[in-house]
Design a protein around this motif. Sequence first.
Motif, PDB file in Angstrom:
ATOM      1  N   ILE B  84      14.094  15.047 -17.723  1.00 24.32           N
ATOM      2  CA  ILE B  84      13.766  13.891 -18.574  1.00 24.32           C
ATOM      3  C   ILE B  84      14.137  14.154 -20.027  1.00 24.32           C
ATOM      4  CG2 ILE B  84      11.398  14.514 -19.183  1.00 24.32           C
ATOM      5  CD1 ILE B  84      12.260  11.038 -18.110  1.00 24.32           C
ATOM      6  N   LEU B  85      14.203  15.441 -20.435  1.00 23.10           N
ATOM      7  CA  LEU B  85      14.502  15.742 -21.837  1.00 23.10           C
ATOM      8  C   LEU B  85      15.912  15.327 -22.226  1.00 23.10           C
ATOM      9  CD1 LEU B  85      12.857  19.256 -22.152  1.00 23.10           C
ATOM     10  CD2 LEU B  85      11.952  17.096 -22.929  1.00 23.10           C
ATOM     11  N   VAL B 102      25.185  14.745 -18.682  1.00 25.45           N
ATOM     12  CA  VAL B 102      25.139  13.993 -17.418  1.00 25.45           C
ATOM     13  C   VAL B 102      25.155  14.971 -16.247  1.00 25.45           C
ATOM     14  CG1 VAL B 102      26.229  12.194 -16.065  1.00 25.45           C
ATOM     15  CG2 VAL B 102      26.508  12.209 -18.498  1.00 25.45           C
ATOM     16  N   ILE B 103      26.059  15.941 -16.355  1.00 28.72           N
ATOM     17  CA  ILE B 103      26.207  16.913 -15.263  1.00 28.72           C
ATOM     18  C   ILE B 103      24.921  17.722 -15.121  1.00 28.72           C
ATOM     19  CG2 ILE B 103      27.725  18.704 -14.376  1.00 28.72           C
ATOM     20  CD1 ILE B 103      29.403  16.440 -15.076  1.00 28.72           C
ATOM     21  N   VAL B 104      24.349  18.121 -16.274  1.00 29.32           N
ATOM     22  CA  VAL B 104      23.123  18.923 -16.227  1.00 29.32           C
ATOM     23  C   VAL B 104      22.009  18.159 -15.530  1.00 29.32           C
ATOM     24  CG1 VAL B 104      21.358  20.007 -17.646  1.00 29.32           C
ATOM     25  CG2 VAL B 104      23.740  20.229 -18.265  1.00 29.32           C
ATOM     26  N   VAL B 105      21.858  16.877 -15.894  1.00 33.24           N
ATOM     27  CA  VAL B 105      20.779  16.089 -15.285  1.00 33.24           C
ATOM     28  C   VAL B 105      21.008  15.948 -13.788  1.00 33.24           C
ATOM     29  CG1 VAL B 105      19.799  13.782 -15.170  1.00 33.24           C
ATOM     30  CG2 VAL B 105      20.150  14.849 -17.360  1.00 33.24           C
ATOM     31  N   LEU B 106      22.248  15.675 -13.384  1.00 35.88           N
ATOM     32  CA  LEU B 106      22.533  15.503 -11.955  1.00 35.88           C
ATOM     33  C   LEU B 106      22.205  16.783 -11.188  1.00 35.88           C
ATOM     34  CD1 LEU B 106      25.811  13.425 -11.994  1.00 35.88           C
ATOM     35  CD2 LEU B 106      23.575  12.701 -11.238  1.00 35.88           C
ATOM     36  N   ALA B 236      14.867   7.081 -11.614  1.00 31.50           N
ATOM     37  CA  ALA B 236      14.913   5.696 -12.081  1.00 31.50           C
ATOM     38  C   ALA B 236      15.323   5.647 -13.547  1.00 31.50           C
ATOM     39  CB  ALA B 236      13.559   5.039 -11.888  1.00 31.50           C
ATOM     40  N   SER B 237      14.869   6.615 -14.359  1.00 26.97           N
ATOM     41  CA  SER B 237      15.262   6.637 -15.779  1.00 26.97           C
ATOM     42  C   SER B 237      16.753   6.889 -15.922  1.00 26.97           C
ATOM     43  CB  SER B 237      14.527   7.727 -16.546  1.00 26.97           C
ATOM     44  OG  SER B 237      13.201   7.740 -16.250  1.00 26.97           O
ATOM     45  N   LEU B 238      17.269   7.775 -15.054  1.00 26.54           N
ATOM     46  CA  LEU B 238      18.704   8.060 -15.107  1.00 26.54           C
ATOM     47  C   LEU B 238      19.496   6.798 -14.820  1.00 26.54           C
ATOM     48  CD1 LEU B 238      20.972  10.211 -15.225  1.00 26.54           C
ATOM     49  CD2 LEU B 238      20.726  10.425 -12.771  1.00 26.54           C
TER      50      LEU B 238
END
Lengths: 154, 313
Positions: B84-85, B102-106, B236-238
């Motif tokens: 979320i950060l 983007v890659i890190v979150v995925l 959902a936030s993504l």
Amino acid sequence: MGIISKIINWSRLKSPWVLHFNTGACNACDIEIIAALTPRYDLERFGVVLKATPRHADVLLCSGPVTKQIESRLLRIYEQMSEPKFVVAVGTCACSGGVFNGCYNVAGGINSVIPVSAYIPGCPASPKAIIDGVVKLLQSLEAKPKSKRPGGKK
Amino acid sequence: MLKALFHILIFPGLSFLFVFGFFAEYVDRKLYARLQNRIGPPWFQPLADFIKLISKQEIIPEEADNNVFKLMPLLALAASSVAILYIPISGERSVFSFNGDVIVVLYLLTIPTFAYFLGGWYSRSVYSMIGAVRSLTQLFAYEVPLFLCILASAMLADTWSLSGIAAFYNQHIGYWFCNIIGFVVALICLLGKLEKVPFDIPEAETEIVAGSFTEYNGRLLAFIRMSFNVEMVVGASLLAAVFLPFGLNLAPAGVLICYLIQVLIIIVAISFLRTLFARLRLDQMINFCWKYLAPLAFLQVLFNLTLKVVLPR
């Protein structure tokens, strides 16, 4: 130990997860238990959720007399549940063995194998009676927050 | 230092995620119940479940690997909370933003699935092993379309940072319509990631008891349930940041309200889909993902590449 134990007790009252186990019933009580969990009675509004594994459950709904064959399995499932745990005997056979009491293959009621917290008689116990029994079990829990298995004997 | 602690523990961090996660679970369960003509659980239900599970006795099976069994729920919760950060939820910039997040979150969102796999595998129960293998097999089906859709959207925005993507689509509202295929595909893939009903094959309770979590109980189960809630909110936030970037130029409070509404829209869509469909078999799910979702995602990539050449910047 005032407020924290009160909160914990409240949460236990509000989310009893049940596991349904047939200890040798004729299936009539099982059908009624399933009927009690359908949208018609909607037990989720009290937080009751049917779980498939004893590890997740708080309340063990047993139906039927304990046959000799299932005795060790019932004990094992009971031991797999984590404390605090409650057992509800659903139907006359589960309460006392019913008409099968004394048969060569029957060990007796549920309370001859594991401690039982609530007895719901009936042949079969109707969904309303089952809900009433569980609510009474929860009420007894509310009255005596410290005892682990309220109403151990009828 | 204090600011970083605030970010980690309070605002987009743990406290916010826990509260919002409980709320998301409540919305999901209540809507599910209402759509089935039931009354549904009261508002405090997720909280009561959590407290009850936390206060229960903890049993670790003798056969299970003690350390892995205990560590995996925490790892799942931690990985999904960290993600979320990097997602812009209270303004155009996220808390920590760099080119490539983007890659890190995925990948952070992939870690919980691996944690469930390892936790289930090391429980050494037959049911949890089957569930663990299923959750990993399912991962290979939905992960590719999900990545492609989100990266297609990033391609059009010409940036690899989520804040940049959100800012770009906020400035060029017209481009939003180009990503509709990607949004639908990503929403379906999110159902697979969250193991919700059409794709709840890993924890199919009518076949394999409770899947990977068969042996989990007490506190560890509470953490697993919480990590699912957090994953739902973060996923959902993504999607909200990538596909529904509206209202980013309002005042800070307005941005937050906009964000909450967008996330709720996605959660409501998830519960509608969950009510509508029944569980698929694993092979049907994989066929569906590779036959329809992956080509659609490729179509989105091609479409966006063409747009990038044709349309003026």
